[in-house]
Design an enzyme around this catalytic site. Structure first.
Site: not given
Length: 165
Positions: A79, A81, A105, A108
């Site tokens: 992801h 992040e 999420c 992250c």
């Protein structure tokens, strides 16, 4: 009167724009997410977007959302992040803030909290009813990590590549 230009970007607009621009690097056909980590003194210290790990060809792994787990993108994609934190130009992200297109999420969120970021500024919370985002908010509240939705004051930002003589 100083004659200073008006209409310039606020810090939040600037960093969110960098996050969104970073997301345009993603090859995901469905979701292009970007992230930008900003230091307390308004310096960019990390950017990232969603994609496969280094050395994993985006032509060899699947981009599908549905199907058997190993035939989807989910076990492979890093992801935005996570990439922004891993790409940081400094090892110390304490008191930084992270700008993201989507609310992070739970996985992250763990990385964001552990890295020392103290605030999340997000554009969309479209998955707010999912367990992963609910878990994120529980962890953020317990760790006293702030989060707020970015509400833009303008619809878009135009970035011309040519000169404007």
């Amino acid at each position: 009167m100083s004659g200073k230009r008006t209409g310039y970007l606020s810090w939040d607009e600037y960093f969110m724009a960098v996050a969104l621009l970073s997301g345009q690097r993603s090859k995901d056909p469905n979701t292009q997410v970007g992230a930008c980590v900003a230091h307390a003194r308004n310096r960019i210290v990390g950017v990232g977007y969603n994609g496969f790990p280094q050395g994993c060809s985006d032509d060899d792994l699947p981009w599908y959302r549905d199907g058997d787990y190993l035939d989807t993108k989910y076990p492979y994609v890093c992801h935005a992040e996570l990439n922004a934190v891993l790409n940081a130009t400094t090892g110390d992200l304490h008191n930084c803030r992270i700008y993201v297109a989507l609310f992070p999420c739970n996985e992250c969120t763990k990385v964001i909290i552990q890295s020392g970021n103290r605030e999340i500024i997000y554009l969309s919370d479209k998955y707010k009813d999912t367990d992963t985002v609910k878990a994120s908010k529980i962890m953020l509240d317990k760790s006293k990590t702030a989060y707020r939705q970015f509400v833009p004051e303008r619809q878009s930002i135009l970035l011309p590549f040519g000169s404007e003589d």
